[in-house]
Design a protein around this motif. Structure first.
Motif, PDB file in Angstrom:
ATOM      1  N   ALA A  75       0.893  -1.226   0.015  1.00  0.00           N
ATOM      2  CA  ALA A  75      -0.042   0.027  -0.058  1.00  0.00           C
ATOM      3  C   ALA A  75       0.769   1.287  -0.093  1.00  0.00           C
ATOM      4  O   ALA A  75       2.203   1.160   0.207  1.00  0.00           O
ATOM      5  N   ARG A  76       0.240   2.284  -0.203  1.00  0.00           N
ATOM      6  CA  ARG A  76       0.935   3.691  -0.119  1.00  0.00           C
ATOM      7  C   ARG A  76       0.207   4.471   0.736  1.00  0.00           C
ATOM      8  O   ARG A  76      -0.640   4.770   0.588  1.00  0.00           O
ATOM      9  N   SER A  77       0.878   4.436   2.181  1.00  0.00           N
ATOM     10  CA  SER A  77      -0.035   4.769   3.080  1.00  0.00           C
ATOM     11  C   SER A  77       0.153   6.498   3.194  1.00  0.00           C
ATOM     12  O   SER A  77       1.283   6.934   3.801  1.00  0.00           O
ATOM     13  N   GLY A 129      12.940  -2.326  -4.012  1.00  0.00           N
ATOM     14  CA  GLY A 129      11.920  -3.212  -4.665  1.00  0.00           C
ATOM     15  C   GLY A 129      11.110  -2.119  -5.441  1.00  0.00           C
ATOM     16  O   GLY A 129      10.317  -1.626  -4.808  1.00  0.00           O
ATOM     17  N   THR A 130      11.357  -2.040  -6.752  1.00  0.00           N
ATOM     18  CA  THR A 130      10.595  -1.265  -7.760  1.00  0.00           C
ATOM     19  C   THR A 130      10.951  -1.856  -9.207  1.00  0.00           C
ATOM     20  O   THR A 130      12.271  -2.007  -9.281  1.00  0.00           O
ATOM     21  N   ILE A 131      10.236  -1.977  -9.821  1.00  0.00           N
ATOM     22  CA  ILE A 131      10.436  -2.119 -11.235  1.00  0.00           C
ATOM     23  C   ILE A 131      11.239  -1.223 -12.084  1.00  0.00           C
ATOM     24  O   ILE A 131      11.782  -1.392 -13.048  1.00  0.00           O
ATOM     25  N   ASP A 132      11.220   0.209 -11.376  1.00  0.00           N
ATOM     26  CA  ASP A 132      11.899   1.383 -12.109  1.00  0.00           C
ATOM     27  C   ASP A 132      13.431   1.351 -12.128  1.00  0.00           C
ATOM     28  O   ASP A 132      13.999   2.221 -12.905  1.00  0.00           O
ATOM     29  N   ASN A 133      13.937   0.683 -11.299  1.00  0.00           N
ATOM     30  CA  ASN A 133      15.318   0.668 -11.091  1.00  0.00           C
ATOM     31  C   ASN A 133      16.022   2.093 -10.717  1.00  0.00           C
ATOM     32  O   ASN A 133      16.972   2.393 -11.222  1.00  0.00           O
ATOM     33  N   VAL A 173       6.045   2.365 -21.844  1.00  0.00           N
ATOM     34  CA  VAL A 173       6.480   1.318 -20.688  1.00  0.00           C
ATOM     35  C   VAL A 173       6.360   2.222 -19.466  1.00  0.00           C
ATOM     36  O   VAL A 173       6.557   3.456 -19.478  1.00  0.00           O
ATOM     37  N   MET A 174       6.495   1.304 -18.200  1.00  0.00           N
ATOM     38  CA  MET A 174       6.410   2.426 -16.952  1.00  0.00           C
ATOM     39  C   MET A 174       8.028   3.081 -16.777  1.00  0.00           C
ATOM     40  O   MET A 174       8.781   2.649 -17.276  1.00  0.00           O
ATOM     41  N   GLY A 175       7.702   3.754 -15.959  1.00  0.00           N
ATOM     42  CA  GLY A 175       9.043   4.838 -15.494  1.00  0.00           C
ATOM     43  C   GLY A 175       8.516   6.353 -15.392  1.00  0.00           C
ATOM     44  O   GLY A 175       8.472   7.050 -16.260  1.00  0.00           O
ATOM     45  N   ARG A 176       7.925   6.411 -14.199  1.00  0.00           N
ATOM     46  CA  ARG A 176       7.562   7.845 -14.109  1.00  0.00           C
ATOM     47  C   ARG A 176       8.572   8.678 -14.120  1.00  0.00           C
ATOM     48  O   ARG A 176       8.366   9.781 -14.929  1.00  0.00           O
ATOM     49  N   ASP A 177       9.595   8.369 -13.335  1.00  0.00           N
ATOM     50  CA  ASP A 177      10.786   9.568 -13.433  1.00  0.00           C
ATOM     51  C   ASP A 177      11.999   8.934 -14.108  1.00  0.00           C
ATOM     52  O   ASP A 177      13.120   9.660 -14.051  1.00  0.00           O
ATOM     53  N   ALA A 226       9.015   6.098 -22.280  1.00  0.00           N
ATOM     54  CA  ALA A 226       8.795   5.995 -20.708  1.00  0.00           C
ATOM     55  C   ALA A 226       7.506   6.633 -20.622  1.00  0.00           C
ATOM     56  O   ALA A 226       7.510   7.860 -21.086  1.00  0.00           O
ATOM     57  N   GLU A 227       6.750   6.374 -19.439  1.00  0.00           N
ATOM     58  CA  GLU A 227       5.634   7.109 -19.302  1.00  0.00           C
ATOM     59  C   GLU A 227       5.978   8.756 -18.820  1.00  0.00           C
ATOM     60  O   GLU A 227       5.121   9.510 -18.864  1.00  0.00           O
ATOM     61  N   GLY A 228       7.063   8.556 -18.218  1.00  0.00           N
ATOM     62  CA  GLY A 228       7.648  10.096 -17.823  1.00  0.00           C
ATOM     63  C   GLY A 228       8.135  10.617 -18.755  1.00  0.00           C
ATOM     64  O   GLY A 228       8.815  11.872 -18.473  1.00  0.00           O
ATOM     65  N   GLY A 257       1.567  -0.842 -19.310  1.00  0.00           N
ATOM     66  CA  GLY A 257       0.986  -0.717 -17.920  1.00  0.00           C
ATOM     67  C   GLY A 257       1.451  -1.700 -16.988  1.00  0.00           C
ATOM     68  O   GLY A 257       2.306  -2.284 -16.862  1.00  0.00           O
ATOM     69  N   HIS A 258       0.276  -2.105 -16.237  1.00  0.00           N
ATOM     70  CA  HIS A 258       0.650  -2.819 -14.923  1.00  0.00           C
ATOM     71  C   HIS A 258       1.008  -4.278 -15.080  1.00  0.00           C
ATOM     72  O   HIS A 258       1.556  -5.110 -14.200  1.00  0.00           O
ATOM     73  N   MET A 259       0.759  -4.764 -16.506  1.00  0.00           N
ATOM     74  CA  MET A 259       1.372  -6.077 -16.739  1.00  0.00           C
ATOM     75  C   MET A 259       2.904  -6.214 -16.694  1.00  0.00           C
ATOM     76  O   MET A 259       3.459  -7.473 -16.169  1.00  0.00           O
ATOM     77  N   GLN A 260       3.555  -5.084 -16.500  1.00  0.00           N
ATOM     78  CA  GLN A 260       5.113  -4.963 -16.434  1.00  0.00           C
ATOM     79  C   GLN A 260       5.450  -5.322 -14.875  1.00  0.00           C
ATOM     80  O   GLN A 260       6.595  -5.578 -14.503  1.00  0.00           O
ATOM     81  N   ARG A 261       4.408  -5.097 -14.043  1.00  0.00           N
ATOM     82  CA  ARG A 261       4.687  -5.458 -12.714  1.00  0.00           C
ATOM     83  C   ARG A 261       4.349  -6.631 -12.066  1.00  0.00           C
ATOM     84  O   ARG A 261       4.778  -7.099 -10.908  1.00  0.00           O
ATOM     85  N   GLY A 262       3.486  -7.583 -12.868  1.00  0.00           N
ATOM     86  CA  GLY A 262       3.456  -8.787 -12.411  1.00  0.00           C
ATOM     87  C   GLY A 262       4.238  -9.872 -12.996  1.00  0.00           C
ATOM     88  O   GLY A 262       5.149  -9.536 -13.820  1.00  0.00           O
TER      89      GLY A 262
HETATM   90  O1  F6P Z   1       6.848   3.184  -9.097  1.00  0.00           O
HETATM   91  C1  F6P Z   1       6.718   1.792  -9.881  1.00  0.00           C
HETATM   92  C2  F6P Z   1       5.556   2.131 -10.877  1.00  0.00           C
HETATM   93  O2  F6P Z   1       5.461   1.048 -11.388  1.00  0.00           O
HETATM   94  C3  F6P Z   1       5.940   3.311 -11.752  1.00  0.00           C
HETATM   95  O3  F6P Z   1       6.638   3.044 -12.839  1.00  0.00           O
HETATM   96  C4  F6P Z   1       4.448   3.803 -12.070  1.00  0.00           C
HETATM   97  O4  F6P Z   1       4.310   5.246 -12.435  1.00  0.00           O
HETATM   98  C5  F6P Z   1       3.549   3.634 -10.745  1.00  0.00           C
HETATM   99  O5  F6P Z   1       4.380   2.549 -10.206  1.00  0.00           O
HETATM  100  C6  F6P Z   1       2.303   3.477 -11.011  1.00  0.00           C
HETATM  101  O6  F6P Z   1       1.776   3.176  -9.818  1.00  0.00           O
HETATM  102  P1  F6P Z   1       0.227   2.845  -9.330  1.00  0.00           P
HETATM  103  O7  F6P Z   1       0.158   1.285  -9.429  1.00  0.00           O
HETATM  104  O8  F6P Z   1       0.178   3.132  -8.063  1.00  0.00           O
HETATM  105  O9  F6P Z   1      -0.589   3.584 -10.184  1.00  0.00           O
END
Ligand code: F6P
Length: 328
Positions: A75-77, A129-133, A173-177, A226-228, A257-262
């Motif tokens: 969670a992001r609290s 732990g984050t896919i963004d490295n 692809v993901m990578g906000r920053d 990259a999304e960012g 999107g989120h398939m990259q996180r799974g």
């Molecule tokens: O920080 C990892 C990340 O996958 C980013 O690349 C992406 O912008 C963000 O999380 C998405 O977060 P959420 O799942 O909270 O929308």
């Protein structure tokens, strides 16, 4: 004299990433190996505030080394950002007899942990732990390698349809920053252009490069974004812009999107998670606190959390050059 550690908490926080389960398993089993107790804290810092704890023995982490996501949930609290939230969290940790915790997450999770430590002098260790490295002090964060392989696999599939229809694909692809995923997966998948937040390529150069590739005889192309990316347009606006300026191109967009996180973690991420978990627990037992365990030159190292948070994980600029050469 640092306090003797007899009970260690473990939590996953922020965006999940493949390899988090392998890291939980490593923390739990390292505790068991050293005959200390381990407590799983559910839903990140939010679960700490709510006292959502569960004892974890070595058998409680059977068959998770290969599983994506996190069995402890994440969670992001927002509440943990408040002094009242952190006070509640501290009361719960004390009540449960927890002497230290390992937080598996990104820089937001480390920032929260460090603040907590400064208020309560509570020993903590971070595992990136984050896919963004995008964390300073480690060449690889947990989940990054798996995400790269997922992205390359997806782009390989997109290439089949792109070349069958002579199309141009924009793949977001993901990578906000951070552009690590885009840059490395882009090279691995043979992308024509790679747009990342760290480098503003500019719209004109993009058009120029696409024109050049058409002229050089390429019938289909893949641009990884990259999304960012700072080019100033989202990927759909970019499609419209390119189609308006280069009508010879038939453009499609694919947002991964989120398939990259799974998905199941790669062998690299499983081994990394196992190594980092061992070092995190053993460092706490040695009386250390406020460090992030990471990988540098294939050695497990400790970086002060403050540096890990403030430092910037730079992209390798040589990769930009390699990518340019490869798209000749
Ligand atoms: O920080 C990892 C990340 O996958 C980013 O690349 C992406 O912008 C963000 O999380 C998405 O977060 P959420 O799942 O909270 O929308």
């Amino acid at each position: 004299m640092p306090k003797t550690i007899k009970k260690v908490g473990v939590l996953t926080s922020g965006g999940d990433s493949p390899g988090m389960n392998a890291a939980i398993r490593s923390v739990v089993r390292t505790c068991a190996y050293h005959n200390i107790e381990c407590i799983g804290i559910y839903r990140g810092y939010q679960g700490m505030i709510e006292g959502d704890f569960k004892e974890m023995g070595p058998r409680s982490v059977n068959n998770i080394v290969n599983k994506g996501g996190t069995i402890l949930k994440s969670a992001r609290s927002l509440e943990f950002k408040t002094p009242e939230g952190r006070k509640k969290a501290h009361e719960n940790l004390v009540k449960a007899g927890i002497d230290a915790f390992v937080v598996i997450g990104g820089d937001g999770s480390f920032t929260g942990g460090l603040l907590f430590n400064s208020e309560y002098n509570f020993p903590i260790m971070g595992i990136p732990g984050t896919i963004d490295n995008d964390i300073f002090g480690t060449s690889h964060t947990l989940g990054y390698d798996t995400a790269l392989n997922t992205v390359v696999d997806c782009i390989d599939k997109i290439r089949d349809t792109a070349s069958s229809h002579n199309r141009l694909f924009f793949v977001e692809v993901m990578g906000r920053d951070a552009g690590h995923i885009a840059l490395n997966a882009g090279i691995g998948a043979g992308a024509e252009e790679i747009l990342i937040p760290e480098e503003d390529l500019g719209l004109d150069r993009l058009l120029e490069s696409l024109q050049k590739s058409k002229a050089s005889g390429k019938s289909s192309s893949i641009v990884v974004i990259a999304e960012g990316d700072k080019i100033g347009k989202n990927v759909f606006e970019l499609k419209d812009y390119v189609e308006a300026n280069l009508p010879e191109y038939d453009v499609r967009v694919s947002v991964l999107g989120h398939m990259q996180r799974g998905g199941s973690p790669s062998c690299f991420d499983r081994v990394l998670a196992s190594r980092l978990g061992v070092r995190a627990v053993e460092s706490l037992l040695e009386g250390k606190s406020n460090y992030m365990v990471g990988l540098q030159n294939d050695k497990v190292t400790l970086t002060p959390l403050e540096q890990a948070i403030k430092g910037k994980s730079e992209i390798d600029r040589e990769l930009l050059r390699v990518s340019e050469i490869m798209s000749t």
